[in-house]
Design a protein around this motif. Sequence first.
Motif, PDB file in Angstrom:
ATOM      1  N   TRP A 163       0.572  -1.104   0.071  1.00 55.46           N
ATOM      2  CA  TRP A 163      -0.026  -0.158   0.035  1.00 55.46           C
ATOM      3  C   TRP A 163       0.899   1.056  -0.057  1.00 55.46           C
ATOM      4  O   TRP A 163       1.522   1.272   1.360  1.00 55.46           O
ATOM      5  CB  TRP A 163      -1.063   0.230   1.305  1.00 55.46           C
ATOM      6  CG  TRP A 163      -2.080  -0.990   1.135  1.00 55.46           C
ATOM      7  CD1 TRP A 163      -1.903  -2.595   1.313  1.00 55.46           C
ATOM      8  CD2 TRP A 163      -3.027  -0.718   1.060  1.00 55.46           C
ATOM      9  NE1 TRP A 163      -3.240  -3.129   1.986  1.00 55.46           N
ATOM     10  CE2 TRP A 163      -4.033  -2.378   0.680  1.00 55.46           C
ATOM     11  CE3 TRP A 163      -3.953  -0.332   0.255  1.00 55.46           C
ATOM     12  CZ2 TRP A 163      -4.902  -2.225   0.350  1.00 55.46           C
ATOM     13  CZ3 TRP A 163      -5.285  -0.693  -0.134  1.00 55.46           C
ATOM     14  CH2 TRP A 163      -5.744  -1.248  -0.422  1.00 55.46           C
ATOM     15  N   ALA A 210      -2.359   1.040  -4.200  1.00 52.52           N
ATOM     16  CA  ALA A 210      -1.683  -0.375  -3.928  1.00 52.52           C
ATOM     17  C   ALA A 210      -0.845  -0.907  -5.000  1.00 52.52           C
ATOM     18  O   ALA A 210      -1.727  -1.626  -5.570  1.00 52.52           O
ATOM     19  CB  ALA A 210      -2.152  -1.573  -3.432  1.00 52.52           C
ATOM     20  N   CYS A 261      -9.608  -0.352   0.638  1.00 50.15           N
ATOM     21  CA  CYS A 261      -8.513   0.010   1.732  1.00 50.15           C
ATOM     22  C   CYS A 261      -9.513  -1.060   2.492  1.00 50.15           C
ATOM     23  O   CYS A 261      -8.610  -1.398   4.066  1.00 50.15           O
ATOM     24  CB  CYS A 261      -9.605   1.479   2.640  1.00 50.15           C
ATOM     25  SG  CYS A 261      -8.261   2.934   0.920  1.00 50.15           S
TER      26      CYS A 261
END
Length: 92
Positions: free
Chosen positions: A45, A73, A89
């Motif tokens: 990430w 990412a 996320c």
Amino acid sequence: QGQLLAKSWSSLFGGQSGAALRGPIYSFNGRSVLADPLWPRRLAWHGSTPRGGHARRWDCQGWHSSGTAQGMATVLGEGRLLAGQRHNCSAP
């Protein structure tokens, strides 16, 4: 574990999409991220653009576990560090 990931900080993130990572990458507890089943998605990430700038809309800032926010990412072992894609996320 003594592995060299990049020659310098700028070479890690500089250039087009950053450095191509080679060799094993270890978590803080010494597990191999690329081989250990604890890491099913193997994402790095970073919340950055391919040139290393801040991807303002895609950085998971302000993320909540029930949210649908996306962040940048890169799948480790598939090319350059900052050549990422948007991922939820909430992904492990």
